[in-house]
Motif scaffolding. Structure first.
Motif, PDB file in Angstrom:
ATOM      1  N   ALA A  59       0.848  -1.190   0.000  1.00  0.00           N
ATOM      2  CA  ALA A  59       0.000   0.000   0.000  1.00  0.00           C
ATOM      3  C   ALA A  59       0.879   1.233   0.000  1.00  0.00           C
ATOM      4  CB  ALA A  59      -0.902   0.014   1.236  1.00  0.00           C
ATOM      5  N   GLU A  60       0.306   2.358  -0.381  1.00  0.00           N
ATOM      6  CA  GLU A  60       1.075   3.596  -0.423  1.00  0.00           C
ATOM      7  C   GLU A  60       1.299   4.203   0.954  1.00  0.00           C
ATOM      8  OE1 GLU A  60       0.122   5.251  -4.890  1.00  0.00           O
ATOM      9  OE2 GLU A  60      -1.299   5.756  -3.295  1.00  0.00           O
ATOM     10  N   TYR A  61       0.500   3.761   1.954  1.00  0.00           N
ATOM     11  CA  TYR A  61       0.687   4.242   3.326  1.00  0.00           C
ATOM     12  C   TYR A  61       0.504   3.092   4.312  1.00  0.00           C
ATOM     13  CZ  TYR A  61       0.550   9.164   1.916  1.00  0.00           C
ATOM     14  OH  TYR A  61       0.837  10.365   1.353  1.00  0.00           O
ATOM     15  N   ILE A  62       1.274   3.152   5.392  1.00  0.00           N
ATOM     16  CA  ILE A  62       1.039   2.303   6.562  1.00  0.00           C
ATOM     17  C   ILE A  62       1.068   3.193   7.790  1.00  0.00           C
ATOM     18  CG2 ILE A  62       1.999   0.189   5.564  1.00  0.00           C
ATOM     19  CD1 ILE A  62       4.562   0.732   7.228  1.00  0.00           C
ATOM     20  N   ARG A  63       0.388   2.750   8.857  1.00  0.00           N
ATOM     21  CA  ARG A  63       0.486   3.424  10.154  1.00  0.00           C
ATOM     22  C   ARG A  63       0.816   2.362  11.189  1.00  0.00           C
ATOM     23  NH1 ARG A  63      -4.376   6.003  10.947  1.00  0.00           N
ATOM     24  NH2 ARG A  63      -3.705   8.086  10.302  1.00  0.00           N
ATOM     25  N   VAL A  64       1.881   2.600  11.972  1.00  0.00           N
ATOM     26  CA  VAL A  64       2.387   1.582  12.885  1.00  0.00           C
ATOM     27  C   VAL A  64       2.826   2.210  14.201  1.00  0.00           C
ATOM     28  CG1 VAL A  64       3.182   0.068  11.019  1.00  0.00           C
ATOM     29  CG2 VAL A  64       4.740   1.794  11.959  1.00  0.00           C
ATOM     30  N   PRO A  65       2.971   1.389  15.250  1.00  0.00           N
ATOM     31  CA  PRO A  65       3.566   1.891  16.491  1.00  0.00           C
ATOM     32  C   PRO A  65       5.017   2.312  16.268  1.00  0.00           C
ATOM     33  CG  PRO A  65       2.412  -0.198  16.854  1.00  0.00           C
ATOM     34  CD  PRO A  65       2.489  -0.011  15.375  1.00  0.00           C
ATOM     35  N   ALA A  66       5.462   3.301  16.994  1.00  0.00           N
ATOM     36  CA  ALA A  66       6.835   3.791  16.852  1.00  0.00           C
ATOM     37  C   ALA A  66       7.860   2.710  17.178  1.00  0.00           C
ATOM     38  CB  ALA A  66       7.044   5.008  17.754  1.00  0.00           C
ATOM     39  N   ALA A  67       7.518   1.794  18.068  1.00  0.00           N
ATOM     40  CA  ALA A  67       8.455   0.735  18.458  1.00  0.00           C
ATOM     41  C   ALA A  67       8.783  -0.209  17.313  1.00  0.00           C
ATOM     42  CB  ALA A  67       7.886  -0.055  19.639  1.00  0.00           C
ATOM     43  N   TRP A  68       7.951  -0.210  16.264  1.00  0.00           N
ATOM     44  CA  TRP A  68       8.210  -1.073  15.114  1.00  0.00           C
ATOM     45  C   TRP A  68       9.166  -0.446  14.113  1.00  0.00           C
ATOM     46  CZ3 TRP A  68       2.828  -3.297  13.237  1.00  0.00           C
ATOM     47  CH2 TRP A  68       2.199  -3.957  14.318  1.00  0.00           C
ATOM     48  N   VAL A  69       9.419   0.842  14.238  1.00  0.00           N
ATOM     49  CA  VAL A  69      10.122   1.601  13.202  1.00  0.00           C
ATOM     50  C   VAL A  69      11.634   1.542  13.448  1.00  0.00           C
ATOM     51  CG1 VAL A  69      10.435   3.892  12.198  1.00  0.00           C
ATOM     52  CG2 VAL A  69       8.148   3.122  12.894  1.00  0.00           C
ATOM     53  N   VAL A  70      12.371   1.234  12.380  1.00  0.00           N
ATOM     54  CA  VAL A  70      13.833   1.232  12.423  1.00  0.00           C
ATOM     55  C   VAL A  70      14.340   2.333  11.497  1.00  0.00           C
ATOM     56  CG1 VAL A  70      15.929  -0.075  11.862  1.00  0.00           C
ATOM     57  CG2 VAL A  70      13.963  -1.236  12.910  1.00  0.00           C
ATOM     58  N   PRO A  71      15.183   3.247  11.981  1.00  0.00           N
ATOM     59  CA  PRO A  71      15.762   4.252  11.075  1.00  0.00           C
ATOM     60  C   PRO A  71      16.546   3.553   9.964  1.00  0.00           C
ATOM     61  CG  PRO A  71      16.222   4.783  13.379  1.00  0.00           C
ATOM     62  CD  PRO A  71      15.660   3.396  13.372  1.00  0.00           C
ATOM     63  N   LEU A  72      16.432   4.068   8.759  1.00  0.00           N
ATOM     64  CA  LEU A  72      17.187   3.478   7.656  1.00  0.00           C
ATOM     65  C   LEU A  72      18.674   3.550   7.983  1.00  0.00           C
ATOM     66  CD1 LEU A  72      16.973   2.316   4.717  1.00  0.00           C
ATOM     67  CD2 LEU A  72      17.507   4.645   3.953  1.00  0.00           C
ATOM     68  N   PRO A  73      19.363   2.387   8.033  1.00  0.00           N
ATOM     69  CA  PRO A  73      20.789   2.419   8.390  1.00  0.00           C
ATOM     70  C   PRO A  73      21.618   3.140   7.340  1.00  0.00           C
ATOM     71  CG  PRO A  73      19.871   0.189   8.581  1.00  0.00           C
ATOM     72  CD  PRO A  73      18.861   1.018   7.851  1.00  0.00           C
ATOM     73  N   ALA A  74      22.626   3.858   7.802  1.00  0.00           N
ATOM     74  CA  ALA A  74      23.565   4.489   6.879  1.00  0.00           C
ATOM     75  C   ALA A  74      24.201   3.421   6.007  1.00  0.00           C
ATOM     76  CB  ALA A  74      24.634   5.250   7.666  1.00  0.00           C
ATOM     77  N   GLY A  75      24.276   3.690   4.725  1.00  0.00           N
ATOM     78  CA  GLY A  75      24.853   2.712   3.805  1.00  0.00           C
ATOM     79  C   GLY A  75      23.827   1.926   3.027  1.00  0.00           C
ATOM     80  N   LEU A  76      22.548   2.087   3.378  1.00  0.00           N
ATOM     81  CA  LEU A  76      21.474   1.401   2.658  1.00  0.00           C
ATOM     82  C   LEU A  76      20.498   2.421   2.090  1.00  0.00           C
ATOM     83  CD1 LEU A  76      20.249  -1.693   4.759  1.00  0.00           C
ATOM     84  CD2 LEU A  76      21.688  -1.694   2.709  1.00  0.00           C
ATOM     85  N   SER A  77      20.032   2.177   0.872  1.00  0.00           N
ATOM     86  CA  SER A  77      18.920   2.944   0.322  1.00  0.00           C
ATOM     87  C   SER A  77      17.621   2.261   0.725  1.00  0.00           C
ATOM     88  CB  SER A  77      19.015   3.002  -1.201  1.00  0.00           C
ATOM     89  OG  SER A  77      18.833   1.708  -1.766  1.00  0.00           O
ATOM     90  N   LEU A  78      16.509   2.951   0.563  1.00  0.00           N
ATOM     91  CA  LEU A  78      15.211   2.332   0.848  1.00  0.00           C
ATOM     92  C   LEU A  78      15.033   1.081  -0.004  1.00  0.00           C
ATOM     93  CD1 LEU A  78      12.979   5.540   1.025  1.00  0.00           C
ATOM     94  CD2 LEU A  78      13.671   4.088   2.960  1.00  0.00           C
ATOM     95  N   ARG A  79      15.409   1.165  -1.267  1.00  0.00           N
ATOM     96  CA  ARG A  79      15.293   0.011  -2.164  1.00  0.00           C
ATOM     97  C   ARG A  79      16.123  -1.162  -1.654  1.00  0.00           C
ATOM     98  NH1 ARG A  79      18.098  -2.179  -6.469  1.00  0.00           N
ATOM     99  NH2 ARG A  79      16.809  -3.133  -8.122  1.00  0.00           N
ATOM    100  N   GLU A  80      17.377  -0.907  -1.295  1.00  0.00           N
ATOM    101  CA  GLU A  80      18.254  -1.980  -0.821  1.00  0.00           C
ATOM    102  C   GLU A  80      17.724  -2.606   0.462  1.00  0.00           C
ATOM    103  OE1 GLU A  80      22.589  -0.435  -2.487  1.00  0.00           O
ATOM    104  OE2 GLU A  80      21.788   0.350  -0.600  1.00  0.00           O
ATOM    105  N   SER A  81      17.134  -1.788   1.329  1.00  0.00           N
ATOM    106  CA  SER A  81      16.610  -2.345   2.587  1.00  0.00           C
ATOM    107  C   SER A  81      15.508  -3.355   2.332  1.00  0.00           C
ATOM    108  CB  SER A  81      16.109  -1.215   3.492  1.00  0.00           C
ATOM    109  OG  SER A  81      14.856  -0.697   3.067  1.00  0.00           O
TER     110      SER A  81
END
Length: 334
Positions: free
Chosen positions: A105-127
């Protein structure tokens, strides 16, 4: 944000045990409660997604539903102090795509505890090339290493080696200097497995012992098993003294028939791998490895990119037929 409409895969139960999936319109206000609203850029297709998209109530209890256990994108709204609008983030595991509206889907809504900052060295696509499958593979490799299985101890068996978890496990282990023995039912994929790092490719029939013997001749120092059942049992029985076997899948069977002898005579360890509820510190440790020293050089070799949500339907059919190879990601937004 206003109650904007967005595209999503919607799986509907039209009558008892009859399900249809289609790309339709949902609204932001339809999403579950959570501190973080994410504009999804990429998701990926896992076996669990294919089950959910087919009406498997062992995965998803209530329909209509939007599958997708992985998502990567940009924070649109957040009431959590540690997550800011504009942050690039990813979500894998927990209840996303199971009974919580997921990443197809184009949007999701989740608890903050589920969210991981995109690690340095990875693009969104690579993740999302990694996604849950890559995270599970990396967690399996980390547990092997942490349990003392070194590269010099002998080869590591990877079962279901052409699948998402298997492919990435083969590649990570090879990058770490291990000799990898890849087991597959798909003999035609030998060149692919060698390309991503396998030293030896064997038929899965070699890891499906029917003798009933409690122990077999030792063949490997450890194993990453992605399929379960008798193949897992065989992997355990043929593991060398002091070795470790990780278990993360049950596509062949959820049952395990073995004896205690590999454990008490050969000191073999069996470690269960849970990528769904993995604690945050370990989760971030694994993602740091994937974005750093374990980042693979040939991510595109193992990846098929789907251009939009509409392209998911055909790929879901392939994964349910056991014809999937490597990883499939789907581009959802610009």
């Amino acid at each position: 944000m206003d109650n904007r409409a967005f595209k999503a895969m919607i799986v509907t139960e039209t009558e008892e045990k009859q399900f249809v999936r289609a790309i339709g319109e949902r609204h932001v206000d339809d999403l579950p409660v959570g501190e973080v609203l994410i504009r999804v850029r990429y998701s990926s297709l896992n076996y669990k997604d294919a089950l959910s998209a087919s009406g498997n109530k062992g995965v998803t209890r209530r329909y209509p539903h939007t599958p997708g256990i992985d998502a990567a994108g940009i924070v649109a709204e957040s009431s959590a102090p540690n997550v800011k609008p504009g942050d690039e983030v990813l979500v894998t595991g927990f209840d996303l795509g199971m009974n919580t509206s997921g990443g197809f889907a184009e949007y999701i809504r989740v608890p903050a505890a589920w969210v991981v900052p995109l690690p340095a060295g990875l693009s969104l696509r690579e993740s999302m090339i990694y996604g849950t499958a890559g995270f599970t593979a990396a967690l399996s490799c980390l547990r092997l290493i942490d349990n003392g299985v070194a590269a010099g101890h002998g080869p590591i068996l990877v079962t279901g080696a052409t699948g998402g978890v298997g492919s990435i496990a083969v590649a990570i282990l090879a990058k770490c200097g291990y000799k990898v023995m890849a087991a597959t039912t798909k003999g035609a994929e030998t060149s692919y497995l060698r390309q991503i790092g396998a030293n030896e490719v064997i038929s899965s029939s070699e890891v499906d012992d029917q003798s009933g013997r409690p122990l077999l001749k030792p063949r490997w120092a450890g194993a990453v098993d992605t399929v379960g059942g008798n193949i897992l049992s065989t992997a355990i029985k043929a593991t060398r003294y002091g070795g470790t076997v990780t278990c993360c899948g049950n596509i062949t069977s959820g049952e395990l028939h073995t004896s205690i002898y590999p454990f008490i005579l050969n000191g073999v360890s069996l470690l269960g791998i849970d990528s769904v509820n993995c604690p945050a510190p370990l989760r971030r440790r694994v993602w740091k490895r994937l974005s750093g020293e374990w980042k693979l050089d040939h991510l595109d070799t193992i990846t098929t990119e789907l251009p939009n949500l509409e392209a998911l339907d055909e790929r879901i059919g392939l994964i349910l037929q056991g014809k999937n190879r490597g990883r499939a990601i789907v581009r959802i937004g610009d």
